[in-house]
Motif scaffolding. Structure first.
Motif, PDB file in Angstrom:
ATOM      1  N   VAL A  36      -5.474   9.203   9.701  1.00  0.00           N
ATOM      2  CA  VAL A  36      -4.807   8.383   8.630  1.00  0.00           C
ATOM      3  C   VAL A  36      -4.817   6.999   9.085  1.00  0.00           C
ATOM      4  O   VAL A  36      -5.265   6.086   8.328  1.00  0.00           O
ATOM      5  CB  VAL A  36      -3.483   8.914   8.453  1.00  0.00           C
ATOM      6  CG1 VAL A  36      -2.907   7.819   7.360  1.00  0.00           C
ATOM      7  CG2 VAL A  36      -3.452  10.147   7.995  1.00  0.00           C
ATOM      8  N   SER A  62      -8.435   5.138   1.714  1.00  0.00           N
ATOM      9  CA  SER A  62      -7.619   5.733   0.371  1.00  0.00           C
ATOM     10  C   SER A  62      -8.283   7.280  -0.010  1.00  0.00           C
ATOM     11  O   SER A  62      -7.340   8.214  -0.188  1.00  0.00           O
ATOM     12  CB  SER A  62      -7.599   4.997  -0.654  1.00  0.00           C
ATOM     13  OG  SER A  62      -8.819   4.684  -1.397  1.00  0.00           O
ATOM     14  N   ALA A  65      -6.435   9.893   2.339  1.00  0.00           N
ATOM     15  CA  ALA A  65      -5.127   9.774   1.748  1.00  0.00           C
ATOM     16  C   ALA A  65      -5.058  10.662   0.448  1.00  0.00           C
ATOM     17  O   ALA A  65      -3.998  11.477   0.260  1.00  0.00           O
ATOM     18  CB  ALA A  65      -4.574   8.692   1.542  1.00  0.00           C
ATOM     19  N   GLY A  69      -3.355  14.499   0.179  1.00  0.00           N
ATOM     20  CA  GLY A  69      -2.200  14.812  -0.864  1.00  0.00           C
ATOM     21  C   GLY A  69      -2.507  15.821  -1.753  1.00  0.00           C
ATOM     22  O   GLY A  69      -1.536  16.693  -2.198  1.00  0.00           O
ATOM     23  N   GLY A 123      -4.943  18.372   4.595  1.00  0.00           N
ATOM     24  CA  GLY A 123      -3.913  18.842   3.548  1.00  0.00           C
ATOM     25  C   GLY A 123      -3.928  20.284   3.345  1.00  0.00           C
ATOM     26  O   GLY A 123      -2.798  20.910   3.118  1.00  0.00           O
ATOM     27  N   THR A 157       0.489   8.693  14.104  1.00  0.00           N
ATOM     28  CA  THR A 157       0.359   7.314  13.061  1.00  0.00           C
ATOM     29  C   THR A 157       0.459   5.976  13.939  1.00  0.00           C
ATOM     30  O   THR A 157      -0.273   5.210  13.672  1.00  0.00           O
ATOM     31  CB  THR A 157       1.913   7.218  12.458  1.00  0.00           C
ATOM     32  OG1 THR A 157       1.674   8.738  11.702  1.00  0.00           O
ATOM     33  CG2 THR A 157       1.586   6.525  11.333  1.00  0.00           C
ATOM     34  N   THR A 291       4.585   3.769   7.104  1.00  0.00           N
ATOM     35  CA  THR A 291       3.294   3.678   7.227  1.00  0.00           C
ATOM     36  C   THR A 291       2.809   2.243   6.772  1.00  0.00           C
ATOM     37  O   THR A 291       1.772   1.685   7.244  1.00  0.00           O
ATOM     38  CB  THR A 291       2.418   4.713   6.198  1.00  0.00           C
ATOM     39  OG1 THR A 291       3.044   4.554   5.051  1.00  0.00           O
ATOM     40  CG2 THR A 291       2.583   5.973   6.996  1.00  0.00           C
ATOM     41  N   GLN A 411       5.452  16.791   1.961  1.00  0.00           N
ATOM     42  CA  GLN A 411       4.647  15.891   2.525  1.00  0.00           C
ATOM     43  C   GLN A 411       3.743  15.308   1.649  1.00  0.00           C
ATOM     44  O   GLN A 411       3.256  14.424   1.641  1.00  0.00           O
ATOM     45  CB  GLN A 411       3.661  16.811   3.480  1.00  0.00           C
ATOM     46  CG  GLN A 411       4.105  17.379   4.839  1.00  0.00           C
ATOM     47  CD  GLN A 411       3.094  18.179   5.534  1.00  0.00           C
ATOM     48  OE1 GLN A 411       1.896  18.040   5.463  1.00  0.00           O
ATOM     49  NE2 GLN A 411       3.716  19.076   6.154  1.00  0.00           N
ATOM     50  N   THR A 412       3.700  15.933   0.232  1.00  0.00           N
ATOM     51  CA  THR A 412       2.965  15.268  -1.022  1.00  0.00           C
ATOM     52  C   THR A 412       3.885  14.092  -1.227  1.00  0.00           C
ATOM     53  O   THR A 412       3.304  12.906  -1.497  1.00  0.00           O
ATOM     54  CB  THR A 412       2.989  16.240  -2.272  1.00  0.00           C
ATOM     55  OG1 THR A 412       2.152  17.353  -1.877  1.00  0.00           O
ATOM     56  CG2 THR A 412       2.210  15.501  -3.432  1.00  0.00           C
ATOM     57  N   GLN A 414       5.722  12.445   0.703  1.00  0.00           N
ATOM     58  CA  GLN A 414       5.333  11.487   1.763  1.00  0.00           C
ATOM     59  C   GLN A 414       4.075  10.562   1.588  1.00  0.00           C
ATOM     60  O   GLN A 414       4.197   9.353   1.878  1.00  0.00           O
ATOM     61  CB  GLN A 414       5.515  12.447   3.239  1.00  0.00           C
ATOM     62  CG  GLN A 414       6.836  12.513   3.573  1.00  0.00           C
ATOM     63  CD  GLN A 414       6.640  13.705   4.770  1.00  0.00           C
ATOM     64  OE1 GLN A 414       5.452  13.682   5.359  1.00  0.00           O
ATOM     65  NE2 GLN A 414       7.758  13.939   5.432  1.00  0.00           N
ATOM     66  N   ARG A 415       3.070  11.163   1.048  1.00  0.00           N
ATOM     67  CA  ARG A 415       1.969  10.645   0.995  1.00  0.00           C
ATOM     68  C   ARG A 415       2.032   9.688  -0.376  1.00  0.00           C
ATOM     69  O   ARG A 415       1.367   8.669  -0.296  1.00  0.00           O
ATOM     70  CB  ARG A 415       0.774  11.534   0.457  1.00  0.00           C
ATOM     71  CG  ARG A 415       0.698  12.805   1.622  1.00  0.00           C
ATOM     72  CD  ARG A 415      -0.307  12.099   2.698  1.00  0.00           C
ATOM     73  NE  ARG A 415       0.142  11.199   3.804  1.00  0.00           N
ATOM     74  CZ  ARG A 415       1.115  11.727   4.468  1.00  0.00           C
ATOM     75  NH1 ARG A 415       1.456  12.851   4.774  1.00  0.00           N
ATOM     76  NH2 ARG A 415       1.631  10.994   5.372  1.00  0.00           N
ATOM     77  N   SER A 418       3.844   6.859   0.875  1.00  0.00           N
ATOM     78  CA  SER A 418       2.638   5.840   1.716  1.00  0.00           C
ATOM     79  C   SER A 418       2.037   5.089   0.764  1.00  0.00           C
ATOM     80  O   SER A 418       1.693   3.914   1.026  1.00  0.00           O
ATOM     81  CB  SER A 418       2.121   6.959   2.718  1.00  0.00           C
ATOM     82  OG  SER A 418       2.878   7.300   3.583  1.00  0.00           O
TER      83      SER A 418
END
Length: 477
Positions: A36, A62, A65, A69, A123, A157, A291, A411-412, A414-415, A418
């Protein structure tokens, strides 16, 4: 002598084997999360080597990312319903192969496609890590396992720009970017072999429907919501923002479908658990700020202060060291302190960022990396006390049979956070830069203000959770 994969009961009987299995999971998680951030410092080298446009570079970042996601929740569900080991290994194999393809890319289009596949593979494997921790560990041990995962998240990260800078410095600017991807290949091949031996074989007999309509609605909603943020600087005009309310409408349709479906993709009763609902909100808000720090800081240092990729990576190292150390400690003590530990971490992050703002105000010149070292260390320590303890607390009441799906939803969020955070902080950063005719220090400080807003919002939610939890405990007593 047995040569096949071990079952969950086999691993549960030998603590060492559980931790070895966790080690394999953490290596894979580290690779996928590293990619990432590691690419950011390689973008100038990629632009030079493949004659990439700014739009191409944006998709290289992108696109990863976006597909990352998209895959999280469906992959978590498949792992819960069928076999976490099989899904983990499939994701790891695809990630390794797509890393090799990215490194060999002869054209920028090839590289973009490889990055899209690489993101989807990341993912796929990441929800399995959290699901396996839920399956293999209990009580305080689970907190320590999530602490190790939190350390990996924080370090991956933050250390990405440093590792990318080292690889480019060693291999040269012309071909160094390829090694940013090639480095994953030998690690991935070794991890695949170990995963077959150490991860538990399937233990579920349940063959639930995978809810294809729910998958389609969730995917369309996430894409529509995230795309304008991911392409904020590349798509001119305001029309792109119409996709955000459209995405929200599709996500509402997804929720309505899930409420009626007999075997939903996501069991919405998860959000009735205070620990999960509020923990997911904290994660979304915190990652919006977390992030974005690295994005505006590396741009400020490289473009505004003339740092090379390696120097910019070294400047972020204090945050990585603080985050990794505190995450490891936080995972060990979260069962004792609970949500107040997350509150402390968020307060420390806010303090570190505020001090970094002051440092850039007072020492905005070439030595700014030295001025921000201690503030970033403080922020990193706070971050380590947020990520792993919050994940432990958020998933604490989730049945292990839903661990992968619950982690995928978390986590979705979080994405999505971000994407919003980087777009918001970046928009303020570049608008300030244009308005001040090149005052990079002012642009960085204004971007930090946006990040602080997200961190303070996460702190407010954590305080509410802590206070309401105490009230609920008092009524129970």
């Amino acid at each position: 002598m047995r040569t096949g994969p071990r079952t969950a009961s086999d691993i549960a009987q030998g603590g060492r084997r559980r931790w070895e299995a966790l080690g394999v999971c953490l290596v894979a998680a580290f690779m996928s999360l590293l990619d990432v951030s590691i690419v950011n410092v390689a973008l100038p080298s990629i632009q030079q080597g493949l004659h990439a446009s700014e739009a191409d570079l944006q998709w290289i970042v992108s696109g990863y990312a976006l597909t990352f996601g998209l895959a999280l929740v469906p992959a978590g569900r498949i792992g819960d319903a069928r076999s976490r080991r099989a899904v983990f290994m499939a994701g790891l194999a695809l990630f390794t192969a797509s890393s090799a393809a990215a490194g060999m890319a002869p054209t920028v289009l090839w590289l973009i496609v490889a990055r899209l596949v690489q993101g989807a593979a990341g993912g796929v494997l990441n929800p399995q890590v959290a699901g396996l921790i839920q399956q293999l560990f209990r009580g305080a041990e689970r907190g320590r396992a999530f602490g190790a995962l939190g350390a990996v998240i924080g370090i991956a990260t933050a250390v990405g720009p440093l590792l990318g800078g080292v690889l480019i410095a060693m291999a040269g600017p012309a071909e160094g970017w390829r090694w940013v991807f090639y480095v994953n290949v030998p690690v991935g091949l070794v991890a695949l072999a170990l995963a077959w031996w150490l991860l538990p074989a399937p233990i579920y007999g349940e063959q639930r429907s995978l809810d294809p309509v729910g998958v389609a609605l969730l995917g369309a909603g996430v894409v529509a919501f995230m795309l304008p943020f991911l392409q904020e600087r590349q798509w001119p005009g305001a029309a792109k923002w119409l996709l955000v309310p459209a995405g929200v409408v599709v996500l509402l349709l997804f929720l309505a479908w899930e409420r009626r479906h007999p075997a939903p993709l996501v069991d919405l009763r998860l959000f009735k658990r205070r620990s999960y609902g509020l923990g997911a909100a904290i994660a979304l808000l915190y990652f919006a700020g977390f992030t974005a720090i690295f994005f505006i800081f590396t741009v400020f240092l490289q473009n505004g202060r003339g740092y090379n990729a390696l120097e910019a990576g070294l400047a972020i190292t204090p945050f990585a060291l603080g985050s990794g150390t505190a995450a490891f400690v936080g995972g060990r003590v979260v069962s004792r302190f609970g949500r107040p530990l997350v509150v402390l971490g968020l307060a420390l992050v806010a303090f570190g960022l505020g001090t970094a703002w002051l440092a850039v105000e007072l020492w905005p010149g070439r030595g700014v990396a030295w001025a921000t070292a201690l503030p970033l260390l403080a922020g990193g320590l706070g971050s380590g006390l947020v990520i792993s303890p919050n994940q432990t607390l958020t998933l604490a009441e989730v049945p292990h049979t839903q661990g992968g799906t619950a982690a995928g939803v978390l986590q979705t969020g979080q994405r999505m956070g971000s994407a919003v955070g980087i777009a918001a902080a970046g928009a303020v950063f570049f608008a300030t830069l244009a308005g001040t005719k090149g005052d990079w220090a002012a642009a960085f400080r204004h971007g930090l203000v946006v990040i602080l807003v997200f961190v303070l919002a996460a702190l407010a939610v954590a305080c509410y959770d802590m206070i309401s939890g105490r009230r609920a405990a008092g009524r129970g007593g």
